[in-house]
Write an enzyme that holds these catalytic residues in place. Structure first.
Site, mmCIF file in Angstrom:
data_model
loop_
_atom_site.group_PDB
_atom_site.id
_atom_site.type_symbol
_atom_site.label_atom_id
_atom_site.label_comp_id
_atom_site.label_asym_id
_atom_site.label_seq_id
_atom_site.Cartn_x
_atom_site.Cartn_y
_atom_site.Cartn_z
ATOM 1 N N GLU A 74 -22.167 17.571 6.805
ATOM 2 C CA GLU A 74 -23.393 18.187 6.292
ATOM 3 C C GLU A 74 -24.471 17.153 5.969
ATOM 4 O O GLU A 74 -25.385 17.438 5.183
ATOM 5 C CB GLU A 74 -23.089 19.023 5.045
ATOM 6 C CG GLU A 74 -22.238 20.243 5.281
ATOM 7 C CD GLU A 74 -22.895 21.322 6.130
ATOM 8 O OE1 GLU A 74 -24.044 21.124 6.586
ATOM 9 O OE2 GLU A 74 -22.257 22.357 6.345
ATOM 10 N N HIS A 93 -23.292 19.898 -2.790
ATOM 11 C CA HIS A 93 -22.950 21.112 -2.038
ATOM 12 C C HIS A 93 -21.494 21.444 -2.316
ATOM 13 O O HIS A 93 -20.622 20.596 -2.142
ATOM 14 C CB HIS A 93 -23.172 20.884 -0.545
ATOM 15 C CG HIS A 93 -22.529 21.913 0.334
ATOM 16 N ND1 HIS A 93 -22.680 23.269 0.135
ATOM 17 C CD2 HIS A 93 -21.711 21.771 1.415
ATOM 18 C CE1 HIS A 93 -21.988 23.917 1.059
ATOM 19 N NE2 HIS A 93 -21.394 23.039 1.842
ATOM 20 N N HIS A 95 -18.211 24.717 -2.468
ATOM 21 C CA HIS A 95 -17.692 26.018 -2.052
ATOM 22 C C HIS A 95 -17.031 26.679 -3.256
ATOM 23 O O HIS A 95 -15.920 27.195 -3.164
ATOM 24 C CB HIS A 95 -16.674 25.859 -0.922
ATOM 25 C CG HIS A 95 -17.242 25.381 0.374
ATOM 26 N ND1 HIS A 95 -16.487 25.334 1.527
ATOM 27 C CD2 HIS A 95 -18.475 24.932 0.720
ATOM 28 C CE1 HIS A 95 -17.239 24.859 2.528
ATOM 29 N NE2 HIS A 95 -18.446 24.612 2.056
ATOM 30 N N TYR A 114 -30.820 34.249 -18.984
ATOM 31 C CA TYR A 114 -31.919 33.287 -19.021
ATOM 32 C C TYR A 114 -31.559 31.913 -18.472
ATOM 33 O O TYR A 114 -32.441 31.141 -18.085
ATOM 34 C CB TYR A 114 -32.476 33.154 -20.435
ATOM 35 C CG TYR A 114 -31.538 32.546 -21.455
ATOM 36 C CD1 TYR A 114 -31.391 31.164 -21.569
ATOM 37 C CD2 TYR A 114 -30.810 33.351 -22.323
ATOM 38 C CE1 TYR A 114 -30.534 30.603 -22.493
ATOM 39 C CE2 TYR A 114 -29.954 32.795 -23.260
ATOM 40 C CZ TYR A 114 -29.821 31.422 -23.346
ATOM 41 O OH TYR A 114 -28.965 30.869 -24.273
ATOM 42 N N HIS A 160 -20.977 30.668 3.126
ATOM 43 C CA HIS A 160 -20.722 29.226 3.114
ATOM 44 C C HIS A 160 -20.505 28.675 1.708
ATOM 45 O O HIS A 160 -19.432 28.175 1.406
ATOM 46 C CB HIS A 160 -21.907 28.523 3.793
ATOM 47 C CG HIS A 160 -21.703 27.075 4.064
ATOM 48 N ND1 HIS A 160 -22.373 26.408 5.065
ATOM 49 C CD2 HIS A 160 -20.939 26.145 3.457
ATOM 50 C CE1 HIS A 160 -22.007 25.145 5.077
ATOM 51 N NE2 HIS A 160 -21.129 24.960 4.095
ATOM 52 N N TYR A 214 -34.373 20.888 -23.035
ATOM 53 C CA TYR A 214 -33.033 20.797 -23.598
ATOM 54 C C TYR A 214 -31.994 21.295 -22.588
ATOM 55 O O TYR A 214 -32.020 22.442 -22.164
ATOM 56 C CB TYR A 214 -32.928 21.638 -24.872
ATOM 57 C CG TYR A 214 -31.532 21.660 -25.442
ATOM 58 C CD1 TYR A 214 -31.030 20.553 -26.101
ATOM 59 C CD2 TYR A 214 -30.710 22.775 -25.295
ATOM 60 C CE1 TYR A 214 -29.739 20.549 -26.610
ATOM 61 C CE2 TYR A 214 -29.417 22.779 -25.804
ATOM 62 C CZ TYR A 214 -28.945 21.667 -26.463
ATOM 63 O OH TYR A 214 -27.679 21.657 -26.952
#
Length: 218
Positions: A74, A93, A95, A114, A160, A214
């Site tokens: 990748e 990245h 999985h 939030y 993916h 924060y």
């Protein structure tokens, strides 16, 4: 050329931690750190438990290997994000199970909590799922860049997994963990047959202002 010890060690430790947490099964996933003229990335096909800083691979933003080793399949995804987002200093990245499950349905994570604002301005409308493209291809890299846009810091990748960027490796790591947390909450609601009440733009903007810097994984 061998990796600089501090950056290389940081990257290996992060990869091992994500692997131990179940975020990168069967040698999946990859991590990188930007350097002065490219990036340092985890290698292809090597178990994280056996990886050392010397196994990491230096690449230019065009993917040219600078030294020995074979970069992650990748590498194009990492290179494209660094080219498109100059503020990105790290790309992670994974999985991870729940976020990947949602990606297999090509379903975004809506603004149920939030903490989604940690993904950036775009997160106020949810974390999207990029259009599908085969793993390891330039097409996948470009779909991810398109989904991230100018300000979003995380997206699902269809069928993916997840990709996140940060101004630091710690920030990118915190964000992929939060995406997994949000995906888990959302799938729990769906499994219970409960429709979530989505936060409004105004509510999310107020929360983002309250959070300030924060704990923000930038």
């Amino acid at each position: 050329m061998r990796a600089a010890a501090p950056a290389g060690t940081e990257l290996v430790e992060a990869a091992r931690a994500l692997d131990a947490a179940g975020f990168m099964p069967q040698k999946s996933g990859n991590l990188s750190l930007r350097d002065s003229d490219g990036f340092l990335v985890t290698p292809s096909g090597l178990p994280y438990a056996a990886m050392t800083a010397e196994d990491l691979v230096r690449c230019g933003l065009d993917g040219a290997v600078r030294g020995g080793g074979r970069p992650s399949s990748e590498w194009r995804l990492h290179a494209a994000i660094y080219r498109a987002r100059p503020e990105a200093m790290a790309v992670v990245h994974t999985h991870s199970p729940m976020a990947t499950a949602l990606s297999c349905a090509r379903h975004p994570i809506p603004p149920i909590h939030y903490m989604i604002t940690l993904a950036g301005e775009g997160g106020r409308r949810g974390i999207p799922c990029a259009s599908h493209a085969t793993f390891g291809t330039e097409a996948l890299a470009q779909e991810a860049v398109a989904a991230l846009g100018d300000g979003l810091r995380a997206t699902l990748l269809a069928n993916h997994g997840v990709v996140a960027l940060g101004a630091t490796l710690a920030g990118a790591l915190a964000l992929v963990r939060e995406v997994e947390n949000l995906a888990t909450q959302y799938l729990a609601l769906r499994a219970a047959g409960i429709a979530p009440v989505l936060l409004s733009d105004a509510e999310l903007a107020e929360a983002a202002a309250m959070l300030g810097d924060y704990g923000r994984p930038v």
